[in-house]
Design a protein around this motif. Structure first.
Motif, PDB file in Angstrom:
ATOM      1  N   UNK A 199       0.822  -1.207   0.000  1.00 52.52           N
ATOM      2  CA  UNK A 199       0.000   0.000   0.000  1.00 52.52           C
ATOM      3  C   UNK A 199       0.860   1.263   0.000  1.00 52.52           C
ATOM      4  N   UNK A 200       2.008   1.179   0.682  1.00 47.29           N
ATOM      5  CA  UNK A 200       2.904   2.338   0.689  1.00 47.29           C
ATOM      6  C   UNK A 200       3.446   2.606  -0.708  1.00 47.29           C
ATOM      7  N   UNK A 201       3.818   1.530  -1.417  1.00 44.82           N
ATOM      8  CA  UNK A 201       4.411   1.716  -2.741  1.00 44.82           C
ATOM      9  C   UNK A 201       3.370   2.192  -3.739  1.00 44.82           C
ATOM     10  N   UNK A 202       2.194   1.546  -3.710  1.00 46.60           N
ATOM     11  CA  UNK A 202       1.243   1.820  -4.787  1.00 46.60           C
ATOM     12  C   UNK A 202       0.296   2.972  -4.463  1.00 46.60           C
ATOM     13  N   UNK A 203       0.157   3.305  -3.161  1.00 47.48           N
ATOM     14  CA  UNK A 203      -0.818   4.308  -2.733  1.00 47.48           C
ATOM     15  C   UNK A 203      -2.200   3.989  -3.305  1.00 47.48           C
ATOM     16  N   UNK A 204      -2.641   2.752  -3.045  1.00 46.72           N
ATOM     17  CA  UNK A 204      -3.952   2.307  -3.505  1.00 46.72           C
ATOM     18  C   UNK A 204      -4.952   2.269  -2.361  1.00 46.72           C
ATOM     19  N   UNK A 205      -4.825   3.159  -1.402  1.00 46.51           N
ATOM     20  CA  UNK A 205      -5.735   3.134  -0.267  1.00 46.51           C
ATOM     21  C   UNK A 205      -5.270   2.155   0.794  1.00 46.51           C
ATOM     22  N   UNK A 206      -5.966   2.157   1.926  1.00 45.18           N
ATOM     23  CA  UNK A 206      -5.571   1.299   3.033  1.00 45.18           C
ATOM     24  C   UNK A 206      -4.656   2.041   3.992  1.00 45.18           C
ATOM     25  N   UNK A 213       1.127   8.960   3.274  1.00 48.29           N
ATOM     26  CA  UNK A 213       0.647  10.282   2.852  1.00 48.29           C
ATOM     27  C   UNK A 213       0.640  11.252   4.026  1.00 48.29           C
ATOM     28  N   UNK A 214       0.291  10.739   5.212  1.00 46.90           N
ATOM     29  CA  UNK A 214       0.287  11.598   6.392  1.00 46.90           C
ATOM     30  C   UNK A 214       1.702  12.090   6.691  1.00 46.90           C
ATOM     31  N   UNK A 215       2.694  11.228   6.457  1.00 46.75           N
ATOM     32  CA  UNK A 215       4.085  11.637   6.695  1.00 46.75           C
ATOM     33  C   UNK A 215       4.483  12.723   5.712  1.00 46.75           C
ATOM     34  N   UNK A 216       4.068  12.561   4.452  1.00 48.19           N
ATOM     35  CA  UNK A 216       4.413  13.584   3.449  1.00 48.19           C
ATOM     36  C   UNK A 216       3.759  14.911   3.783  1.00 48.19           C
ATOM     37  N   UNK A 217       2.543  14.862   4.419  1.00 46.78           N
ATOM     38  CA  UNK A 217       1.856  16.102   4.761  1.00 46.78           C
ATOM     39  C   UNK A 217       2.168  16.567   6.171  1.00 46.78           C
ATOM     40  N   UNK A 218       3.138  15.938   6.830  1.00 49.30           N
ATOM     41  CA  UNK A 218       3.503  16.283   8.211  1.00 49.30           C
ATOM     42  C   UNK A 218       2.305  16.263   9.152  1.00 49.30           C
TER      43      UNK A 218
END
Lengths: 257, 253
Positions: A199-206, A213-218
């Protein structure tokens, strides 16, 4: 039944955990560690309850658990089926089993790039990754279990004139059960890890995509909320499989400790 | 010997079939490469140093994380093993933290450390810590009570008891824990590099796949598998050499 003294220890142990949580809150409140990295438990739980009431939490946990379970079931079917076939056949054990020993040390996540090339950043690629990674412990423990049936049990089968199918089903399978169940449990742990990786690699939800994504948005509270849920899933699956193991192995004498 | 050779038959056969198929069908694909092309990519990757430098990064991160995680794991395993009340008091905390998949803390490590070695090592250390701690603790628990009685009869001090009785008794199982942790460290390092950290073998593998260089991709995949296999081989051999009795007994079980 738990003895009262043990219950007391358990309660004390719970208190220690609560004290650590309070310590975490205290550190966060006083800003000893930057809030960017370490939100207090209150903010993490606030993020959890917010997502719970909006239904987002349920969707994301559902996606991750579904992927984990599907990949694991596919891997279990292949691992136990193939493992049994190889385990009972000396021919397959000499010619085929060593090939698996060559592939096994490969870190499962390393096939993710290959799977992506073939399947793209899709749900199926995550499933393939999970199934590929979690099949090894089940396959190898099943082979081990089926090939190490006690010779005396084999003799019993011969005396009872069991046919090949009966011998597998009535003698070899129960004898291999402890090994298989150990493999199933290990496989489920790996399945959860790989579901998150996929899920981390593909960013397909979950949950995996969510925390990355939360880490990228701090958004640290969201990360902690996600990690707490992943820990709970890990805990729940482990408890469930331990219970299953105990139930299926009731007939066995308790191991000497 | 003969048996080992038979084990190689199937992989070699598959490789030959793959090569024949690739040659006959004449594939020029973005996804697959012929074994010969993979071998060429492998040699090229070594001669221009790209594979070696990536390997160095991955192994550095794995070793650093292992050192931190296993070191902390051994220390806390000793503390918990020698002081049972402490272990019982932290039971719930440990049981709650242990099932958290190591990769799940990747985003936290990313926030704290950013990309690079520190973040990768932190995750590896987290992954190695719990298994090493639990194995160390149970190793200490399983020291024969008689040995402790001997220590008491001989009036050994706590320090003497630790170094003369406890340490030698748990050493074989400590090594086993380290062997398992080393495997975990390698797996986690590659995983972290694939999913986030732009360095090392995992990242090269991902890049080769993304930029449609299948020969490079399979060459690196093969190399990662070889490292994993070699690491395990060396550690099992070392274990057999250092603790032949224990290793053999476990194999017999």
């Amino acid at each position: 039944m738990m003895r009262p003294i043990n219950l007391l220890w358990l309660a004390a142990s719970f208190l220690v955990t609560l004290a650590l949580l309070a310590l975490w809150q205290w550190i966060a409140n006083h800003g000893y560690v930057s809030k960017v990295f370490l939100p207090g438990p209150d903010r993490a739980f606030a993020a959890l309850t917010r997502d719970y009431s909006s239904g987002k939490l349920f969707t994301e946990v559902g996606q991750t658990v579904l992927r984990m379970a599907l990949g694991w079931l596919v891997a279990s079917a292949i691992g136990i089926g193939l493992g049994a076939a190889i385990g009972i056949s000396p021919f397959a054990r000499t010619w085929i089993a060593p090939t698996f020993e060559f592939i096994r040390p490969l870190p499962a996540s390393a096939i993710a790039p290959v799977a992506i090339v073939f399947l793209g950043m899709t749900d199926n690629m995550i499933l393939l990754l999970i199934a590929f990674g979690s099949v090894w412990p089940m396959l190898l423990t099943t082979i081990h279990g089926f090939s190490n049936v006690h010779p005396r049990l084999d003799e019993v089968a011969r005396v009872l004139r069991l046919n090949r199918f009966e011998r597998v089903y009535k003698i070899a399978l129960p004898a291999a059960m402890p090994d298989i169940l150990g493999g199933l449990r290990l496989g489920l742990t790996i399945a959860l890890i790989l579901a998150v990786v996929g899920e981390m690699i593909t960013v397909q939800g979950g949950l995996g995509s969510r925390i990355l994504l939360a880490a990228r948005g701090f958004r640290a509270p969201d990360i902690f909320a996600g990690v707490i849920m992943l820990g709970l899933i890990g805990l729940a699956t482990n408890v469930a499989l331990t219970a299953l193991e105990r139930r299926l192995l009731r007939w066995q004498p308790a191991p000497a400790t | 010997m003969m048996k080992a050779l038979k084990g190689f038959a199937l992989p070699v056969l598959l490789l030959v079939l793959w090569q024949i198929w690739a040659t006959v069908a004449g594939i020029h694909s973005d996804t697959l490469a012929a074994p010969v092309d993979i071998a060429v990519a492998f040699v090229k990757g070594f001669s221009d140093g790209t594979i070696l430098s990536a390997t160095g990064m991955t192994l550095t991160a794995a070793a650093g994380g292992l050192l931190i995680g296993a070191g902390l794991g051994i220390v806390s395993g000793f503390v918990f093993g020698l002081l049972p009340p402490l272990s019982r008091l932290s039971r719930v905390t440990v049981e709650v933290l242990r099932p958290v998949p190591a990769v799940a803390i990747l985003p936290i490590a990313l926030l704290v450390f950013g990309f690079g070695y520190a973040m990768e090592m932190a995750i590896i250390a987290f992954a190695c810590f719990f298994p090493v701690m639990l194995l160390t603790e149970s190793a200490i628990r399983q020291i024969t009570p008689r040995l402790m009685e001997v220590a008491r009869v001989m009036r050994l001090t706590a320090t003497q008891r630790t170094f003369k009785i406890v340490f030698p008794a748990v050493l074989p199982r400590l090594f086993l824990a380290l062997r398992l942790a080393a495997g975990i460290a390698l797996i986690v390092s590659v995983t972290v590099e694939i999913s986030a950290n732009p360095q090392g073998l995992g990242y090269s593998l991902m890049m080769a796949g993304q930029s449609l260089r299948p020969a490079d991709m399979f060459a690196i995949l093969f190399w990662i598998g070889l490292i994993g296999w070699a690491l395990n081989w060396v550690l099992v051999r070392t274990e057999l050499k250092l603790f032949p009795f224990h290793a053999l007994r476990r194999a017999a079980e």
